[in-house]
Design a protein around this motif. Structure first.
Motif, mmCIF file in Angstrom:
data_model
loop_
_atom_site.group_PDB
_atom_site.id
_atom_site.type_symbol
_atom_site.label_atom_id
_atom_site.label_comp_id
_atom_site.label_asym_id
_atom_site.label_seq_id
_atom_site.Cartn_x
_atom_site.Cartn_y
_atom_site.Cartn_z
ATOM 1 N N THR A 1 20.183 -28.498 34.599
ATOM 2 C CA THR A 1 21.188 -28.726 35.633
ATOM 3 C C THR A 1 21.279 -27.496 36.537
ATOM 4 O O THR A 1 21.014 -26.371 36.107
ATOM 5 C CB THR A 1 22.584 -28.991 35.031
ATOM 6 O OG1 THR A 1 23.058 -27.795 34.381
ATOM 7 C CG2 THR A 1 22.549 -30.137 34.032
ATOM 8 N N VAL A 2 21.682 -27.732 37.777
ATOM 9 C CA VAL A 2 21.885 -26.621 38.711
ATOM 10 C C VAL A 2 23.066 -25.777 38.255
ATOM 11 O O VAL A 2 23.064 -24.549 38.384
ATOM 12 C CB VAL A 2 22.114 -27.167 40.133
ATOM 13 C CG1 VAL A 2 22.430 -26.025 41.096
ATOM 14 C CG2 VAL A 2 20.897 -27.936 40.608
ATOM 15 N N MET B 1 31.217 -21.000 42.172
ATOM 16 C CA MET B 1 31.433 -22.337 41.613
ATOM 17 C C MET B 1 32.571 -23.049 42.337
ATOM 18 O O MET B 1 32.524 -24.266 42.522
ATOM 19 C CB MET B 1 31.722 -22.254 40.117
ATOM 20 C CG MET B 1 30.506 -21.933 39.252
ATOM 21 S SD MET B 1 29.072 -22.994 39.562
ATOM 22 C CE MET B 1 29.758 -24.621 39.249
ATOM 23 N N ASP B 2 33.611 -22.308 42.764
ATOM 24 C CA ASP B 2 34.680 -22.907 43.582
ATOM 25 C C ASP B 2 34.093 -23.482 44.867
ATOM 26 O O ASP B 2 34.408 -24.605 45.269
ATOM 27 C CB ASP B 2 35.741 -21.853 43.946
ATOM 28 C CG ASP B 2 36.627 -21.471 42.781
ATOM 29 O OD1 ASP B 2 36.726 -22.274 41.833
ATOM 30 O OD2 ASP B 2 37.214 -20.383 42.826
ATOM 31 N N VAL B 3 33.251 -22.688 45.512
ATOM 32 C CA VAL B 3 32.663 -23.112 46.783
ATOM 33 C C VAL B 3 31.773 -24.337 46.581
ATOM 34 O O VAL B 3 31.809 -25.287 47.370
ATOM 35 C CB VAL B 3 31.857 -21.956 47.411
ATOM 36 C CG1 VAL B 3 31.127 -22.426 48.667
ATOM 37 C CG2 VAL B 3 32.774 -20.784 47.745
ATOM 38 N N ILE B 4 30.996 -24.342 45.504
ATOM 39 C CA ILE B 4 30.106 -25.475 45.233
ATOM 40 C C ILE B 4 30.917 -26.745 44.992
ATOM 41 O O ILE B 4 30.565 -27.836 45.466
ATOM 42 C CB ILE B 4 29.199 -25.162 44.029
ATOM 43 C CG1 ILE B 4 28.191 -24.067 44.412
ATOM 44 C CG2 ILE B 4 28.467 -26.406 43.545
ATOM 45 C CD1 ILE B 4 27.389 -23.533 43.251
ATOM 46 N N THR C 1 40.967 -29.822 38.094
ATOM 47 C CA THR C 1 42.062 -28.995 37.569
ATOM 48 C C THR C 1 41.955 -27.569 38.098
ATOM 49 O O THR C 1 42.954 -26.971 38.518
ATOM 50 C CB THR C 1 42.042 -28.997 36.036
ATOM 51 O OG1 THR C 1 42.214 -30.336 35.563
ATOM 52 C CG2 THR C 1 43.148 -28.116 35.480
ATOM 53 N N GLY C 2 40.731 -27.036 38.084
ATOM 54 C CA GLY C 2 40.538 -25.665 38.555
ATOM 55 C C GLY C 2 40.913 -25.493 40.016
ATOM 56 O O GLY C 2 41.565 -24.515 40.399
ATOM 57 N N MET D 1 19.879 -18.725 46.976
ATOM 58 C CA MET D 1 19.932 -19.734 48.031
ATOM 59 C C MET D 1 21.372 -20.184 48.265
ATOM 60 O O MET D 1 21.823 -20.306 49.413
ATOM 61 C CB MET D 1 19.064 -20.938 47.646
ATOM 62 C CG MET D 1 17.572 -20.699 47.748
ATOM 63 S SD MET D 1 16.603 -22.031 46.977
ATOM 64 C CE MET D 1 17.080 -23.432 47.990
ATOM 65 N N PHE D 2 22.104 -20.433 47.181
ATOM 66 C CA PHE D 2 23.507 -20.841 47.301
ATOM 67 C C PHE D 2 24.341 -19.734 47.940
ATOM 68 O O PHE D 2 25.204 -19.998 48.782
ATOM 69 C CB PHE D 2 24.069 -21.212 45.928
ATOM 70 C CG PHE D 2 23.715 -22.604 45.485
ATOM 71 C CD1 PHE D 2 24.621 -23.648 45.626
ATOM 72 C CD2 PHE D 2 22.484 -22.881 44.914
ATOM 73 C CE1 PHE D 2 24.305 -24.928 45.227
ATOM 74 C CE2 PHE D 2 22.150 -24.157 44.504
ATOM 75 C CZ PHE D 2 23.061 -25.187 44.665
ATOM 76 N N ARG D 3 24.093 -18.487 47.534
ATOM 77 C CA ARG D 3 24.873 -17.373 48.074
ATOM 78 C C ARG D 3 24.626 -17.185 49.568
ATOM 79 O O ARG D 3 25.560 -16.902 50.329
ATOM 80 C CB ARG D 3 24.519 -16.087 47.315
ATOM 81 C CG ARG D 3 25.151 -16.008 45.929
ATOM 82 C CD ARG D 3 24.662 -14.794 45.192
ATOM 83 N NE ARG D 3 25.400 -14.587 43.945
ATOM 84 C CZ ARG D 3 24.985 -13.809 42.959
ATOM 85 N NH1 ARG D 3 23.840 -13.154 43.077
ATOM 86 N NH2 ARG D 3 25.716 -13.670 41.863
ATOM 87 N N ILE D 4 23.379 -17.344 49.994
ATOM 88 C CA ILE D 4 23.065 -17.181 51.417
ATOM 89 C C ILE D 4 23.752 -18.259 52.238
ATOM 90 O O ILE D 4 24.339 -17.978 53.299
ATOM 91 C CB ILE D 4 21.537 -17.205 51.641
ATOM 92 C CG1 ILE D 4 20.912 -15.911 51.094
ATOM 93 C CG2 ILE D 4 21.206 -17.371 53.123
ATOM 94 C CD1 ILE D 4 19.401 -15.881 51.163
#
Length: 567
Positions: A344-345, A431-434, A451-452, A383-386
């Motif tokens: 999983t990603v 993870m919040d952003v994703i 919930t988070g 890649m996600f961070r960029i």
């Protein structure tokens, strides 16, 4: 497949009796009474857990058994779970929708023992190197407890690398003359960038010495990896039946193909050629420093090259399929053959140690030496961070098709509220952003993710119709948009229906939709709006406000007599 033959059932009767005699703490077997109903999500978690435990315990299958008590001595009590003829077959399809690579039962065995029905779900063990997940989470068991699979157990499965590395095999009949001089020269420059301590010496090495240092060749012999990265285009036949091609396709907004190009060996040179084909347009975009729009390119060059390099490193070449790059007006999609090795990603993003497993370890090692991929394998997370730093939507990984990985890089803003929120809230975790990115794209999220986000007051709305919360909207100057997206109170819509029926006495479904559709929250898509209206009518029927005349879609809705009298 449900057992129908007496012979098969007889064999399964014996197997059931043997399983019933096993100790209570058997991790790859679970008994449930499940007399009538059983929570679907819980079944999915057991599928993941029992599949992973079967792998870890080197068992040919895990078993979930309905209609048998769990405590020793076990007793057959029977189960009425999904009695309809197609109920169990549909369950297999439903399970497959939420597991990675659409994993489901090997078979469903339905037995009748002394007039009591027992269902045996035969669950295949997790594939080598890939834990089985349910809704992107890998589950496991500790004795009788069910929970997320431990990190050390995930590592055990992940490190079950394939036994056969195609890329490391010597390419029979290949010689140094089959390698492209320009590709070798380019590889030397990349090697110097990677190993600056040897920069002054690299040009003095002959080709065989250099290729050995770059881990492209083995003991002076040309490997499949060497042909893939450095081979001349006419050397492609040496890989047969495997192929190493990349195809770029340009599609318009209506999915009509308007251009394409094929790129052959050597792939080390193909990447920049493909990048030059991509129309990396300049768009007006909100930056992180100001709310005034700036001009930026749709795609970050590093992200595009990383996605392509990952395809090359992970492609299952013996499947004789091309790597494809599909360019659409607002996105790029990269497709390669082969399962997603990390599973999983989410596991890649959350792990402290980035994934280091590759389908083609020898090829991946050479790509590391030639500075095509990171040594520590952190490319996906970067890649996600960029994308996050550019305030663009996150990459999309589609793992729904077995043996295929599709990665889409968005090239435009989808929801400006999300973008403005990224600008203001630099404290959000990746993870919040994703998770917020899933919401802006209309994807479902887990209860834990909801919930988070609610605890951080980032979202509002009732599942599955979630949207950016008022506090974030106000903070990012989108309060008016927030109010427009926010749903009216359901009582408001009910009053509109009642008023309509008092005026016109009856209405079919289409007429009620004409009344309400343009008033329902813009946070819902068209399908969700139709569902909202359908549920609203059913709720009004149950509370005694309206009633249908007829049972088809053409049924008329009228007020119940008391409501008419009240008018």
């Amino acid at each position: 497949m449900i057992d129908e033959t007496g012979a098969m059932s007889g064999d399964m009767n014996v197997q059931l009796r043997e399983i019933m005699c096993l100790p209570a703490e058997t991790e790859w077997i679970e008994f449930k009474e499940a007399k009538n109903n059983y929570d679907f999500d819980k079944i999915g978690k057991y599928f993941s857990a029992l599949s992973n435990e079967a792998n870890l315990n080197e068992k040919p299958a895990g078993w979930l058994i309905f209609g048998v008590t769990d405590k020793l001595p076990r007793e057959i009590i029977g189960s009425n779970y999904r009695l309809t003829p197609s109920g169990l077959d549909r369950l297999k399809e439903e399970i497959a929708r939420h597991t990675n690579h659409q994993m489901t039962c090997s078979a469903i065995h339905e037995l009748m023992i002394d007039g009591k029905r027992v269902i045996m779900f035969e669950i295949p063990p997790a594939a080598r190197g890939i834990p089985t997940t349910w809704k992107s989470v890998a589950y496991g068991r500790i004795h009788e407890s069910l929970g997320p699979l431990g990190l050390h157990e995930i590592e055990v499965i992940r490190r079950q690398a394939p036994l056969d590395d195609w890329s490391a095999k010597v390419c029979e009949g290949a010689t140094l003359a089959d390698l492209d001089p320009e590709a070798i020269a380019f590889a030397r420059e990349k090697y110097k960038e990677k190993h600056q301590e040897f920069a002054s010496e690299v040009d003095e090495w002959d080709n065989i010495s250099f290729l050995a240092r770059a881990h492209v060749c083995r003991q002076g012999r040309i490997t499949n990896a060497a042909i893939v990265l450095l081979g001349k285009s006419e050397a492609a036949h040496l890989l047969s039946p495997a192929i190493a091609h990349i195809t770029w396709v340009l599609r318009d907004k209506d999915e009509v193909e308007i251009d394409y190009a094929h790129f052959e060996l050597p792939l080390i040179l193909a990447v920049d050629k493909i990048f030059s084909k991509i129309r990396n347009l300049t768009v007006r975009h909100i930056s992180g420093e100001t709310l005034f729009p700036l001009e930026v390119t749709q795609y970050d060059p590093w992200v595009v090259r990383e996605a392509l390099h990952n395809c090359i490193a992970h492609q299952d070449y013996p499947q004789s399929a091309r790597i494809t790059v599909t360019e659409r007006p607002d996105s790029l999609m990269f497709t390669n053959r082969g399962d997603f090795i990390p599973g999983t990603v989410q596991s890649v993003i959350e792990r402290d140690v980035p994934p280091d497993q590759y389908r083609n370890p020898f090829l991946a090692g050479a790509m590391v030496e030639l500075k095509m991929i990171d040594t520590i394998g952190s490319g996906i997370k970067r890649m996600f961070r960029i994308q996050r730093d550019r305030n663009f939507p996150m990459p999309d990984y589609d793992l729904g098709e077995t043996g295929v990985v599709k990665v889409t890089i968005p090239g435009r803003v989808i929801d400006e509220r999300y973008t403005r929120m990224l600008i203001k809230r630099k404290d959000l975790t990746l993870m919040d952003v994703i998770t917020l990115d899933k919401i802006q794209k209309g994807y479902s999220i887990t209860p834990e993710e909801r919930t988070g986000l609610r605890k951080k007051k980032l979202i509002e709305g009732r599942h599955p119709n979630l949207y950016v919360s008022e506090s974030v909207a106000a903070e990012t100057d989108t309060r008016a948009d927030y109010i427009r997206k926010r749903s009216f109170d359901r009582a408001h819509f009910k009053s509109l229906v009642v008023a309509y029926l008092k005026a016109y006495h009856e209405a079919n479904r289409a007429e009620i939709e004409d009344l309400l559709l343009d008033k329902v929250s813009d946070a819902l898509n068209e399908e969700q709006k139709h569902h909202f209206i359908r549920d609203l009518l059913q709720e009004m029927r149950k509370d005694g406000t309206i009633m249908p005349i007829g049972r088809t879609k053409a049924a008329k809705w009228v007020l119940v007599p008391d409501q008419v009298h009240d008018a």
